[in-house]
Design a protein around this motif. Structure first.
Motif, PDB file in Angstrom:
ATOM      1  N   LEU A  85       0.820  -1.198   0.000  1.00  0.00           N
ATOM      2  CA  LEU A  85       0.000   0.000   0.000  1.00  0.00           C
ATOM      3  C   LEU A  85       0.861   1.257   0.000  1.00  0.00           C
ATOM      4  O   LEU A  85       1.908   1.308   0.654  1.00  0.00           O
ATOM      5  N   LEU A  86       0.416   2.269  -0.731  1.00  0.00           N
ATOM      6  CA  LEU A  86       1.040   3.581  -0.601  1.00  0.00           C
ATOM      7  C   LEU A  86       0.806   4.106   0.815  1.00  0.00           C
ATOM      8  O   LEU A  86      -0.222   3.790   1.423  1.00  0.00           O
ATOM      9  N   PRO A  87       1.719   4.905   1.364  1.00  0.00           N
ATOM     10  CA  PRO A  87       1.592   5.330   2.773  1.00  0.00           C
ATOM     11  C   PRO A  87       0.615   6.478   2.979  1.00  0.00           C
ATOM     12  O   PRO A  87       0.875   7.408   3.745  1.00  0.00           O
ATOM     13  N   TYR A  88      -0.520   6.427   2.282  1.00  0.00           N
ATOM     14  CA  TYR A  88      -1.524   7.471   2.394  1.00  0.00           C
ATOM     15  C   TYR A  88      -2.907   6.835   2.424  1.00  0.00           C
ATOM     16  O   TYR A  88      -3.085   5.666   2.079  1.00  0.00           O
ATOM     17  N   VAL A  89      -3.884   7.639   2.837  1.00  0.00           N
ATOM     18  CA  VAL A  89      -5.283   7.236   2.791  1.00  0.00           C
ATOM     19  C   VAL A  89      -6.045   8.311   2.026  1.00  0.00           C
ATOM     20  O   VAL A  89      -5.778   9.504   2.187  1.00  0.00           O
ATOM     21  N   VAL A  90      -6.971   7.875   1.189  1.00  0.00           N
ATOM     22  CA  VAL A  90      -7.849   8.812   0.496  1.00  0.00           C
ATOM     23  C   VAL A  90      -9.178   8.865   1.242  1.00  0.00           C
ATOM     24  O   VAL A  90      -9.861   7.845   1.384  1.00  0.00           O
ATOM     25  N   GLU A  91      -9.522  10.044   1.738  1.00  0.00           N
ATOM     26  CA  GLU A  91     -10.813  10.262   2.384  1.00  0.00           C
ATOM     27  C   GLU A  91     -11.798  10.704   1.313  1.00  0.00           C
ATOM     28  O   GLU A  91     -11.654  11.792   0.748  1.00  0.00           O
ATOM     29  N   LEU A  92     -12.781   9.858   1.009  1.00  0.00           N
ATOM     30  CA  LEU A  92     -13.745  10.212  -0.024  1.00  0.00           C
ATOM     31  C   LEU A  92     -14.643  11.348   0.456  1.00  0.00           C
ATOM     32  O   LEU A  92     -15.063  11.375   1.618  1.00  0.00           O
ATOM     33  N   THR A  93     -14.939  12.276  -0.443  1.00  0.00           N
ATOM     34  CA  THR A  93     -15.719  13.458  -0.069  1.00  0.00           C
ATOM     35  C   THR A  93     -17.018  13.583  -0.850  1.00  0.00           C
ATOM     36  O   THR A  93     -17.885  14.376  -0.459  1.00  0.00           O
ATOM     37  N   SER A  94     -17.178  12.844  -1.928  1.00  0.00           N
ATOM     38  CA  SER A  94     -18.423  12.932  -2.697  1.00  0.00           C
ATOM     39  C   SER A  94     -19.550  12.261  -1.923  1.00  0.00           C
ATOM     40  O   SER A  94     -19.333  11.265  -1.236  1.00  0.00           O
ATOM     41  N   PRO A  95     -20.778  12.772  -2.001  1.00  0.00           N
ATOM     42  CA  PRO A  95     -21.893  12.213  -1.222  1.00  0.00           C
ATOM     43  C   PRO A  95     -22.181  10.762  -1.595  1.00  0.00           C
ATOM     44  O   PRO A  95     -22.057  10.367  -2.751  1.00  0.00           O
ATOM     45  N   ASP A  96     -22.560   9.983  -0.596  1.00  0.00           N
ATOM     46  CA  ASP A  96     -22.957   8.592  -0.792  1.00  0.00           C
ATOM     47  C   ASP A  96     -23.945   8.234   0.305  1.00  0.00           C
ATOM     48  O   ASP A  96     -23.633   8.365   1.495  1.00  0.00           O
ATOM     49  N   SER A  97     -25.114   7.788  -0.093  1.00  0.00           N
ATOM     50  CA  SER A  97     -26.177   7.514   0.882  1.00  0.00           C
ATOM     51  C   SER A  97     -25.840   6.365   1.820  1.00  0.00           C
ATOM     52  O   SER A  97     -26.421   6.246   2.900  1.00  0.00           O
ATOM     53  N   ALA A  98     -24.874   5.520   1.437  1.00  0.00           N
ATOM     54  CA  ALA A  98     -24.531   4.359   2.265  1.00  0.00           C
ATOM     55  C   ALA A  98     -23.571   4.710   3.394  1.00  0.00           C
ATOM     56  O   ALA A  98     -23.420   3.934   4.344  1.00  0.00           O
ATOM     57  N   PHE A  99     -22.915   5.871   3.290  1.00  0.00           N
ATOM     58  CA  PHE A  99     -21.885   6.225   4.260  1.00  0.00           C
ATOM     59  C   PHE A  99     -22.047   7.680   4.710  1.00  0.00           C
ATOM     60  O   PHE A  99     -22.569   8.511   3.970  1.00  0.00           O
ATOM     61  N   VAL A 100     -21.557   7.948   5.913  1.00  0.00           N
ATOM     62  CA  VAL A 100     -21.455   9.328   6.394  1.00  0.00           C
ATOM     63  C   VAL A 100     -20.043   9.810   6.091  1.00  0.00           C
ATOM     64  O   VAL A 100     -19.066   9.216   6.546  1.00  0.00           O
ATOM     65  N   ARG A 101     -19.961  10.877   5.314  1.00  0.00           N
ATOM     66  CA  ARG A 101     -18.656  11.436   4.964  1.00  0.00           C
ATOM     67  C   ARG A 101     -18.576  12.852   5.497  1.00  0.00           C
ATOM     68  O   ARG A 101     -19.156  13.787   4.933  1.00  0.00           O
ATOM     69  N   ASP A 102     -17.868  13.002   6.584  1.00  0.00           N
ATOM     70  CA  ASP A 102     -17.749  14.288   7.276  1.00  0.00           C
ATOM     71  C   ASP A 102     -16.291  14.498   7.646  1.00  0.00           C
ATOM     72  O   ASP A 102     -15.939  14.641   8.825  1.00  0.00           O
ATOM     73  N   TYR A 103     -15.434  14.501   6.633  1.00  0.00           N
ATOM     74  CA  TYR A 103     -13.999  14.592   6.866  1.00  0.00           C
ATOM     75  C   TYR A 103     -13.621  15.958   7.419  1.00  0.00           C
ATOM     76  O   TYR A 103     -13.971  16.996   6.860  1.00  0.00           O
ATOM     77  N   LYS A 104     -12.910  15.948   8.552  1.00  0.00           N
ATOM     78  CA  LYS A 104     -12.418  17.164   9.191  1.00  0.00           C
ATOM     79  C   LYS A 104     -10.911  17.022   9.396  1.00  0.00           C
ATOM     80  O   LYS A 104     -10.471  16.287  10.272  1.00  0.00           O
ATOM     81  N   PRO A 105     -10.105  17.709   8.584  1.00  0.00           N
ATOM     82  CA  PRO A 105      -8.650  17.563   8.695  1.00  0.00           C
ATOM     83  C   PRO A 105      -8.096  18.053  10.025  1.00  0.00           C
ATOM     84  O   PRO A 105      -7.084  17.559  10.500  1.00  0.00           O
ATOM     85  N   VAL A 106      -8.760  19.050  10.622  1.00  0.00           N
ATOM     86  CA  VAL A 106      -8.333  19.580  11.921  1.00  0.00           C
ATOM     87  C   VAL A 106      -9.523  19.471  12.862  1.00  0.00           C
ATOM     88  O   VAL A 106     -10.516  20.188  12.711  1.00  0.00           O
ATOM     89  N   VAL A 107      -9.432  18.556  13.818  1.00  0.00           N
ATOM     90  CA  VAL A 107     -10.554  18.312  14.722  1.00  0.00           C
ATOM     91  C   VAL A 107     -10.666  19.406  15.767  1.00  0.00           C
ATOM     92  O   VAL A 107     -11.748  19.935  16.029  1.00  0.00           O
ATOM     93  N   MET A 108      -9.532  19.766  16.373  1.00  0.00           N
ATOM     94  CA  MET A 108      -9.539  20.810  17.407  1.00  0.00           C
ATOM     95  C   MET A 108      -9.022  22.115  16.819  1.00  0.00           C
ATOM     96  O   MET A 108      -7.875  22.180  16.374  1.00  0.00           O
ATOM     97  N   PRO A 109      -9.830  23.174  16.787  1.00  0.00           N
ATOM     98  CA  PRO A 109      -9.399  24.435  16.187  1.00  0.00           C
ATOM     99  C   PRO A 109      -8.333  25.126  17.031  1.00  0.00           C
ATOM    100  O   PRO A 109      -8.195  24.853  18.232  1.00  0.00           O
ATOM    101  N   PRO A 110      -7.569  26.048  16.415  1.00  0.00           N
ATOM    102  CA  PRO A 110      -6.510  26.752  17.154  1.00  0.00           C
ATOM    103  C   PRO A 110      -7.029  27.488  18.386  1.00  0.00           C
ATOM    104  O   PRO A 110      -6.321  27.599  19.392  1.00  0.00           O
ATOM    105  N   GLU A 111      -8.251  27.986  18.320  1.00  0.00           N
ATOM    106  CA  GLU A 111      -8.801  28.756  19.435  1.00  0.00           C
ATOM    107  C   GLU A 111      -8.883  27.930  20.720  1.00  0.00           C
ATOM    108  O   GLU A 111      -8.700  28.462  21.820  1.00  0.00           O
TER     109      GLU A 111
END
Length: 234
Positions: free
Chosen positions: A176-202
Motif C-alpha cells: 500500500l502507498l503510505p496514504y489514505v484517500v478520504e472520499l468526499t463525494s456524497p454517498d447515501s450508504a456512508f457518512v462522509r464528514d472529513y475534518k482535517p483539523v478536529v480541534m481548532p486553534p482557538e
C-alpha cells in the motif's frame, strides 16, 4: 530538620509545579501555531483544482490535496476501523484497498453505524469494477496507546484498531502507498464528514490561558502558604 530545609523543599515543589504548568501552556501555544499553519496550508491546497493521484503524489507534501482518480477496489476485503464516533453514536470507518495507476492505496469510504453494542461486525457491500473516486489525500495518525495490530484476516470485513501499513501490507499481501484517500463525494450508504483539523486553534489558546492561570495561582498560593509558615516559626 534545619529551618532552611523546611522552606527549601516547599519552594522547590512550588517552582516545579509552576514550571510544569507553564511548559504545558507553551506547548498548547505551539499546537495553536501548528494548527494555524495547517489550516492555511489546507486552504491554499484546496483552493486549487483537483489533481490526478499521480500528480498529487508527486508533490512534496501531498496531504490535503483534492484528487480525482479511477481505481478498482478490492471489494472482497473491506476493513472496519473500530470505535469511530459520529454524533455520539458508535460505528466504524470502512476502508478498502484500491488498485490504481499509482499503485495500491487505502480508501476510506466513510462511516457506518454499529448494529449494536456487542461489537457485531456489520455487513458491508462495496461496488465492484473500475470506479471514479473523489477525495482528499491524508496521512493516518498513530495512536501510541493502541498496540494491537494483529488482525484476523480469515474473514471479511476485518476489524482493525488503527491503520498500520506494515501490518496491513503483510496481512493483505500487497504494498500500500503510505496514504489514505478520504472520499468526499456524497454517498447515501456512508457518512462522509472529513475534518482535517478536529480541534481548532482557538481551543489550544484557551487551554494555554488555563495552564498559565493555574501556574499563577499555584505560585501565589504556594508563596502565601510558605510565607505564612515562615511567620509562624519566627
Amino acid at each position: 530538620m534545619p529551618q532552611r530545609s523546611q522552606f527549601l523543599i516547599p519552594w522547590l515543589l512550588t517552582a516545579l509545579s509552576v514550571a510544569a504548568m507553564c511548559g504545558l501552556g507553551f506547548w498548547q501555544l505551539e499546537r495553536m501555531v501548528e494548527k494555524q499553519q495547517r489550516l492555511a496550508s489546507i486552504a491554499q491546497k484546496q483552493s486549487n483544482e483537483s489533481l490526478s493521484l499521480i500528480d498529487a503524489l508527486s508533490q512534496k507534501d501531498p496531504r490535503d490535496i483534492s484528487i480525482n482518480f479511477v481505481g478498482t477496489p478490492d471489494s472482497t476485503r473491506p476493513l472496519l476501523l473500530d470505535n469511530q464516533i459520529h454524533e455520539q453514536q458508535v460505528g466504524f470507518d470502512v476502508f478498502a484497498p484500491v488498485s490504481t495507476n499509482a499503485g495500491w492505496i487505502l480508501v476510506n469510504y466513510g462511516w457506518i453505524a454499529a448494529p449494536d453494542l456487542q461489537r457485531t461486525i456489520p455487513e458491508v457491500n462495496l461496488p465492484n469494477g473500475n470506479k471514479e473516486f473523489e477525495g482528499v489525500i491524508t496521512v493516518p495518525g498513530s495512536n501510541p496507546l493502541i498496540t494491537e495490530t494483529n488482525v484476523n484476516f480469515s474473514q471479511f470485513p476485518a476489524l482493525i484498531q488503527q491503520v498500520a501499513f506494515a501490518s496491513l501490507n503483510q496481512s493483505l499481501n500487497i504494498k500500500l502507498l503510505p496514504y489514505v484517500v478520504e472520499l468526499t463525494s456524497p454517498d447515501s450508504a456512508f457518512v462522509r464528514d472529513y475534518k482535517p483539523v478536529v480541534m481548532p486553534p482557538e481551543k489550544h489558546l484557551g487551554y494555554a490561558v488555563q495552564w498559565f492561570g493555574l501556574a499563577i495561582a499555584a505560585a501565589a498560593i504556594g508563596g502565601f502558604a510558605i510565607s505564612k509558615k515562615g511567620r509562624i516559626h519566627e
